[in-house]
Design a protein around this motif. Sequence first.
Motif, PDB file in Angstrom:
ATOM      1  N   THR A 156      47.794  26.888  38.478  1.00 37.88           N
ATOM      2  CA  THR A 156      47.087  27.880  37.668  1.00 37.88           C
ATOM      3  C   THR A 156      46.727  27.325  36.293  1.00 37.88           C
ATOM      4  O   THR A 156      45.611  27.530  35.796  1.00 37.88           O
ATOM      5  N   THR A 157      47.660  26.608  35.678  1.00 40.39           N
ATOM      6  CA  THR A 157      47.434  26.076  34.334  1.00 40.39           C
ATOM      7  C   THR A 157      46.356  25.005  34.331  1.00 40.39           C
ATOM      8  O   THR A 157      45.480  24.996  33.449  1.00 40.39           O
ATOM      9  N   LEU A 163      34.454  37.570  38.637  1.00 43.93           N
ATOM     10  CA  LEU A 163      34.652  37.930  40.039  1.00 43.93           C
ATOM     11  C   LEU A 163      36.111  37.779  40.437  1.00 43.93           C
ATOM     12  O   LEU A 163      36.669  38.636  41.135  1.00 43.93           O
ATOM     13  N   ALA A 164      36.739  36.698  39.962  1.00 47.65           N
ATOM     14  CA  ALA A 164      38.159  36.488  40.270  1.00 47.65           C
ATOM     15  C   ALA A 164      39.025  37.553  39.607  1.00 47.65           C
ATOM     16  O   ALA A 164      40.010  38.016  40.192  1.00 47.65           O
ATOM     17  N   SER A 204      45.833  39.339  53.205  1.00 43.43           N
ATOM     18  CA  SER A 204      44.936  38.849  54.248  1.00 43.43           C
ATOM     19  C   SER A 204      45.083  37.341  54.443  1.00 43.43           C
ATOM     20  O   SER A 204      45.086  36.848  55.579  1.00 43.43           O
ATOM     21  N   LEU A 205      45.231  36.601  53.339  1.00 44.54           N
ATOM     22  CA  LEU A 205      45.382  35.151  53.458  1.00 44.54           C
ATOM     23  C   LEU A 205      46.716  34.773  54.094  1.00 44.54           C
ATOM     24  O   LEU A 205      46.787  33.857  54.912  1.00 44.54           O
ATOM     25  N   VAL A 206      47.771  35.496  53.709  1.00 43.69           N
ATOM     26  CA  VAL A 206      49.084  35.213  54.286  1.00 43.69           C
ATOM     27  C   VAL A 206      49.123  35.596  55.758  1.00 43.69           C
ATOM     28  O   VAL A 206      49.763  34.928  56.581  1.00 43.69           O
ATOM     29  N   SER A 249      47.884  30.980  43.683  1.00 49.11           N
ATOM     30  CA  SER A 249      47.170  30.381  42.546  1.00 49.11           C
ATOM     31  C   SER A 249      45.672  30.660  42.588  1.00 49.11           C
ATOM     32  O   SER A 249      44.966  30.340  41.621  1.00 49.11           O
ATOM     33  N   SER A 250      45.187  31.248  43.684  1.00 52.06           N
ATOM     34  CA  SER A 250      43.745  31.385  43.884  1.00 52.06           C
ATOM     35  C   SER A 250      43.083  32.323  42.890  1.00 52.06           C
ATOM     36  O   SER A 250      41.882  32.197  42.614  1.00 52.06           O
ATOM     37  N   LEU A 251      43.841  33.278  42.323  1.00 54.93           N
ATOM     38  CA  LEU A 251      43.257  34.233  41.382  1.00 54.93           C
ATOM     39  C   LEU A 251      43.912  34.210  40.005  1.00 54.93           C
ATOM     40  O   LEU A 251      43.306  34.675  39.035  1.00 54.93           O
ATOM     41  N   LYS A 252      45.133  33.702  39.904  1.00 55.85           N
ATOM     42  CA  LYS A 252      45.873  33.794  38.657  1.00 55.85           C
ATOM     43  C   LYS A 252      45.297  32.910  37.552  1.00 55.85           C
ATOM     44  O   LYS A 252      45.630  33.094  36.375  1.00 55.85           O
TER      45      LYS A 252
END
Length: 367
Positions: free
Chosen positions: A169-170, A197-198, A209-211, A232-235
């Motif tokens: 994320t960082t 959007l994120a 859904s991803l899990v 980490s996809s949105l954070k």
Amino acid sequence: MKAENNIPNSYFSLVRKRFFANRVGILGLVFVFLLIFTAVFADFLSPYNPAGRDSDRVFYPPQGINFFDEDYNFSLRPFAYGFIEGFDPDTFEPTMEIDYSQKNYIYFFTRGWEYKFLGLNLDIHLFTTKDNSKIFLLGSDAYGRDMLSRVFKGSRVTLLFALIVVSITTVIGILVGISSGYFAGKFDIATQRITELALAFPELPLYLSLVAILPRQMDPFLVFIFMAFILSSLKWAQLSREVRGKTLSLRRLDYIKAAEALGSNDMRIIVKHLLPNVTSHVIVSVSLLIPSAILTESFFSFLGLGIQSPFVSWGLQLNSAQDLRTIGSYPWVLSPVFAILISVLGFNAFGDALRDAIDPYATTAKK
């Protein structure tokens, strides 16, 4: 008589004074240090193998440490009484009664189950028992596994998972935020639309859904890695927005314009001038992102969608406490909850105090 030295304090000395003037922040720092120490030396602190099962000690209640026996005789070596399994004729449930004839003595820095540390095969533990006796300070679970050892082991997996999520994320947040704020123009417009959007995307449905699409037969290590990337996809979006705002204010300063006038390329300006000035803000954000990652991992593992066995995490341990009957009869299975609370409160207190200390407008601590 010598004149008094009026040399002003450096920025870091002021930050240190402000931070150590905050008692809650110091307490949070102590919790964070203890958690990191526990995660690094989890095997040394665990008296028994976290994966070791004992069918004769299923759902053993927590045992207290004693220095005096039932006749008030003092023992220099601490011990815990064993239990005798009984039966309640009214509720038809098994009961545990203290067996005063069975004393399980605790031995410090003795040999026990083998583990690896830094590539070395070791078997030294902080404390353990001998002669096939066992002490469950936090009780045992449905398979007779020591809860204390599993909480120690779970701290390593949970904190490592949070560290991986926060690292990804960082990195993404810094790259997107600095480049968007520095280059501006059309690049900034396009980048911010993606960031918005994120930010607008609902996190929980995406994570579920991803899990859910991960194969149940997938290797547990791959599940661990994929979970880290999914969380980490949105954070990164919020951090990138904050870094962008910081960069926009910095790029208008004179020393940035001077560097551009002297012919410094974009990469040098970003690395040498912008990045060091946003680092303090990033450090604070990271300290506040870690408890969020811990809670998210615990939530998914509690539902059975996160980290899988043979890995041990705090959330996975709580997965066995979904039955109200189990919680009512064996409340000690909820002991990982206290580990989660301590970690979240510790990182939050540490992050809040660090944020106040780094704030240049904060009141300078008294000497």
